[in-house]
Design a protein around this motif. Structure first.
Motif, mmCIF file in Angstrom:
data_model
loop_
_atom_site.group_PDB
_atom_site.id
_atom_site.type_symbol
_atom_site.label_atom_id
_atom_site.label_comp_id
_atom_site.label_asym_id
_atom_site.label_seq_id
_atom_site.Cartn_x
_atom_site.Cartn_y
_atom_site.Cartn_z
ATOM 1 N N ARG A 1 0.653 -1.160 0.090
ATOM 2 C CA ARG A 1 0.158 0.126 0.014
ATOM 3 C C ARG A 1 0.895 1.232 0.056
ATOM 4 N NH1 ARG A 1 -3.767 -1.363 4.860
ATOM 5 N NH2 ARG A 1 -4.019 0.941 5.165
ATOM 6 N N SER B 1 3.675 7.599 -1.598
ATOM 7 C CA SER B 1 2.071 7.452 -1.736
ATOM 8 C C SER B 1 1.802 6.577 -0.842
ATOM 9 C CB SER B 1 1.708 7.138 -3.124
ATOM 10 O OG SER B 1 1.832 8.356 -4.000
ATOM 11 N N ARG C 1 -1.612 4.260 0.879
ATOM 12 C CA ARG C 1 -3.106 4.125 0.496
ATOM 13 C C ARG C 1 -3.804 3.806 1.838
ATOM 14 N NH1 ARG C 1 -5.079 -0.765 -2.078
ATOM 15 N NH2 ARG C 1 -2.572 -1.260 -2.220
ATOM 16 N N THR D 1 -5.915 7.884 -0.648
ATOM 17 C CA THR D 1 -4.472 8.004 -0.888
ATOM 18 C C THR D 1 -3.944 9.372 -0.639
ATOM 19 O OG1 THR D 1 -5.101 6.172 -2.661
ATOM 20 C CG2 THR D 1 -2.660 7.389 -2.625
ATOM 21 N N THR E 1 -9.357 6.535 -2.882
ATOM 22 C CA THR E 1 -9.028 5.555 -3.472
ATOM 23 C C THR E 1 -9.651 5.178 -4.765
ATOM 24 O OG1 THR E 1 -10.248 4.041 -2.163
ATOM 25 C CG2 THR E 1 -7.931 4.704 -1.613
#
Length: 94
Positions: free
Chosen positions: A27, A48, A50, A55, A84
């Motif tokens: 993630r 980044s 998630r 995100t 997301t």
């Protein structure tokens, strides 16, 4: 600095073990590439992450081994926050 340690020290994620788990689940990406907990991060990298329904992309501004809670926000800059992909698809199907 290791990615999991940066996430913990910068307080993007509260605990290092949780940061490691999130990385192991795929993630987290650094500069657009999937990253493991041991990936080295440097100033200027974009991370980044998630989370549940969003995100978050953050740019690394500083690397420090330890930092006070009120100064942790200076280690990164939030570049963007977006829902997301699953969340966007679910809302478009309604």
């Amino acid at each position: 600095m290791r990615l999991d340690k940066f996430l913990k020290v910068s307080r993007l994620i509260k605990r290092r073990t949780l940061a490691k788990e999130v990385c192991d689940q795929g993630r987290v990406s650094v500069n657009g590439k999937p990253a493991k907990a041991g990936t080295n991060v440097a100033v200027g990298d974009e991370i980044s992450i998630r989370f549940g329904q969003k995100t978050v992309t953050a740019r690394v501004e500083a690397i420090r081994e330890s930092v006070k809670k009120e100064d942790a926000g200076q280690m990164f800059t939030i570049v963007k926050e977006e829902p997301t992909v699953e969340e966007e698809q679910a809302s478009s199907n309604l």
